[in-house]
Motif scaffolding. Structure first.
Motif: not given
Length: 282
Positions: A189-190, A211-220, A222-230
């Motif tokens: 993930e990193q 890479y950001f799309h691949q990260l969505i499914n492996c995020q634990q 939530n703050f990082s996931l929010l960053n990725i969505y934005i």
């Protein structure tokens, strides 16, 4: 407690010792500057001593000034990738990192890699470990509202060469990820995050999206996931894929209300971006 008292006494003694030593060398430097050329190598040595004492005292501003002066002297009539400069670059990289000036830190660590490659033709894995962690720090520590800045994705902080060098190293790292399980410096993930951010700064937006799309499914986180969505929403918006952008801004809004319900500024900004896509020119 006797041991605690002794520890405090030792710290006090060490601080006094450092203060006196620093005072001595600063006076010595003042005399040297009055009697010798400012580019004299011996003055550079004094800058280095004062810089190191300042680091011991956690005075990063003073350390920075002295190391920059040292670099100016030591780099005279040398190419930027001269191996004799490598430790100065590393020190500057660490100082800027301590000051949380991450892009400047990246610049000097990359400069040290130039020296390393020229001398040995081998990547310095320790430096790339630091570089990778800086990219992760940029991702996790950044204020989410930063990603809503219209000009953000177009800013360049490093020379293009450094983007490419970093990308080459981490893509190669990713290819060999499963070869040696005992020597994994970063999780999968990193590595995705690091590569995604390098590509983002290179303005290779669609490659970064993979890479950001691949990260969505492996995020634990939530703050990082929010960053990725934005980030994803922003990229799609800038590339005029408005329906995809709208989807990820909505996902961002839902998640932000769940994990940051009191962050009214962020929620309002997300709502504004959603309205802007649905009803342009409002």
């Amino acid at each position: 407690n006797k041991n605690e008292f002794e520890n405090i006494s030792n710290l006090h003694f060490e601080k006094c010792h450092l203060d006196k030593t620093l005072n001595y060398f600063e006076k010595f430097l003042y005399k040297q500057l009055k009697s010798q050329s400012k580019s004299d190598e011996s003055i550079g040595d004094v800058y280095e001593i004062i810089g190191n004492i300042s680091l011991e005292k956690f005075d990063y501003d003073k350390a920075l000034i002295n190391y920059l002066n040292l670099l100016e002297i030591k780099s005279f009539e040398k190419s930027p990738d001269d191996y004799s400069l490598i430790n100065i670059y590393k020190s500057l990289g660490h100082i800027y990192l301590k000051k949380n000036l991450l892009n400047k830190s990246l610049f000097y660590f990359n400069r040290s890699n130039d020296c390393q490659l020229k001398e040995t033709k081998i990547f310095d894995e320790n430096i790339y470990s630091i570089i990778g962690n800086i990219y992760l720090k940029k991702h996790y520590a950044i204020d989410i509202s930063f990603h809503l800045n219209e000009n953000n994705l177009n800013e360049f902080y490093l020379e293009r060469k450094y983007f490419q060098d970093n990308l080459f190293y981490f893509e190669n790292f990713l290819e060999k990820f499963n070869e040696n399980c005992l020597l994994k410096v970063f999780s999968l993930e990193q590595i995705y995050l690091i590569i995604a951010h390098i590509l983002l700064e290179k303005q290779e937006y669609f490659r970064s999206l993979t890479y950001f799309h691949q990260l969505i499914n492996c995020q634990q986180n939530n703050f990082s996931l929010l960053n990725i969505y934005i980030i994803i929403a922003k990229i799609y918006y800038q590339q005029k894929f408005f329906s995809q952008s709208l989807h990820y801004y909505r996902q961002s809004l839902i998640l932000s209300k769940q994990i940051q319900p009191t962050n009214h500024l962020l929620i309002k900004k997300l709502e504004h971006h959603i309205r802007q896509i649905i009803i342009p020119n409002i």
